[in-house]
Scaffold this active site. Structure first.
Site, short mmCIF file in Angstrom:
data_model
loop_
_atom_site.label_atom_id
_atom_site.label_comp_id
_atom_site.label_asym_id
_atom_site.label_seq_id
_atom_site.Cartn_x
_atom_site.Cartn_y
_atom_site.Cartn_z
N THR A 139 37.45 37.64 40.64
CA THR A 139 37.06 37.67 42.05
C THR A 139 36.25 36.39 42.25
OG1 THR A 139 36.79 40.08 41.92
CG2 THR A 139 35.82 39.01 43.82
N ASP A 160 37.28 46.87 45.54
CA ASP A 160 35.93 46.83 46.10
C ASP A 160 35.67 45.66 47.03
OD1 ASP A 160 36.06 45.30 43.49
OD2 ASP A 160 34.14 44.61 44.26
#
Length: 308
Positions: free
Chosen positions: A168, A199
């Site tokens: 990420t 998420d």
């Protein structure tokens, strides 16, 4: 108020020697871009968007043009951004054929009454606001293809590894006016089901920003982060009086003990203090403050250079 920006390039199980220097330089570029925006009077939101855009444009990171592939060999991306001044936020998920999902998330925050758009709704909104589209295959790198092939073989051999596929990118910032912001962007996990959302676009999990407390961007196993609301959990610990390092360690420890999840956190508070912590094998990061650029990838690997 002295501005601060901190960026991360995602938790990782390992980074090959041939990529490590490229990853380090990419992180340094992103932090420098974000810091220069702040030094020129730009907002924290501008800075985190700018820093994350640099990483989305770098094929060595799992975001934008370096995104991993789903089980059909396609790129689907998630991103979110938040302004700590008024808690406004924007997020997108499962977006395709767009080079910079973080820019689309910013538009959701600035130009709609909503916080979150997904899939075709996000695509129509992007088109209506002049976000250019690119052929989906233009986002697919040879490295991503090889990672998908390897993952499919290992899945068939039943070799699960909770430390894999943690990539990420994210940034947090404090601007000269004392405002905080975060931005996080990802291509998700290798070989994911089409439509899977982790998420990253979920405010409170992939990140959070509140001028009264601090700003957080997270990385790691998305399902684990979602289960514990990792970003907001870290700021809860700050509200309870913990230092940033204590808050990050407590939150990551809770995630590991409850759901066996690993990952990382970058944080900055309203006083300009910052912290980086991770439980994955490594996490590329950089932080710029007071004309100094701090960076690292592995545990114990920290360097400081002057920004001139």
């Amino acid at each position: 108020m002295n501005p601060v920006v901190v960026v991360h390039g995602g938790g990782a199980s390992n980074i090959s020697k041939d990529r490590k220097e490229r990853v380090r330089q990419g992180i340094l570029r992103a932090a420098t871009v974000g810091y220069n925006i702040l030094k020129q009077g730009g907002s924290a939101v501008d800075a985190v968007e700018g820093a994350v855009t640099v990483l989305e444009d770098d094929p060595d990171f799992n975001a934008g043009c370096g995104s991993v592939l789903n089980e059909n060999g396609e790129v689907e991306m998630d991103a979110s951004i938040m302004n700590g001044k008024d808690l406004s936020a924007g997020a997108v998920s499962a977006v395709r054929c767009i080079a910079n999902p973080i820019k689309l998330a910013r538009l959701v925050m600035d130009k709609t009454p909503h916080c979150f758009l997904t899939d075709q709704g996000a695509a129509r909104f992007a088109a209506a606001n002049g976000i250019p589209t690119i052929p989906g295959q233009q986002l697919v790198t040879e490295r991503s293809r090889k990672r998908l092939e390897k993952e499919k073989l290992e899945k068939d051999a039943q070799k699960p590894d909770c430390q894999k596929n943690l990539g990420t990118v994210g940034a947090v910032a404090l601007d000269c006016q004392g405002n905080l912001a975060y931005a996080t962007s990802t291509g998700g996990i290798v070989n994911k089901m089409p439509g899977r959302v982790g998420d990253t676009p979920c405010v409170g999990s992939g990140g959070y920003a509140d001028n009264d407390i601090g700003a957080v961007s997270t990385t790691g196993h998305g399902e684990s982060i979602l289960k514990v609301n990792l970003a907001r959990l870290a700021l809860f610990h700050v509200e309870q009086g913990k230092s940033l390092e204590e808050a990050a360690n407590a939150s990551l420890g809770h995630m590991k003990s409850k759901v066996k999840g690993v990952g990382g956190i970058i944080m900055v508070n309203k006083a300009g203090e910052w912290a980086v912590k991770w439980t994955s094998t490594s996490m590329p990061w950089a932080a710029a403050k007071d004309g100094k650029l701090h960076s690292g990838i592995d545990f114990g690997d920290t360097s400081i250079i002057d920004l001139s």
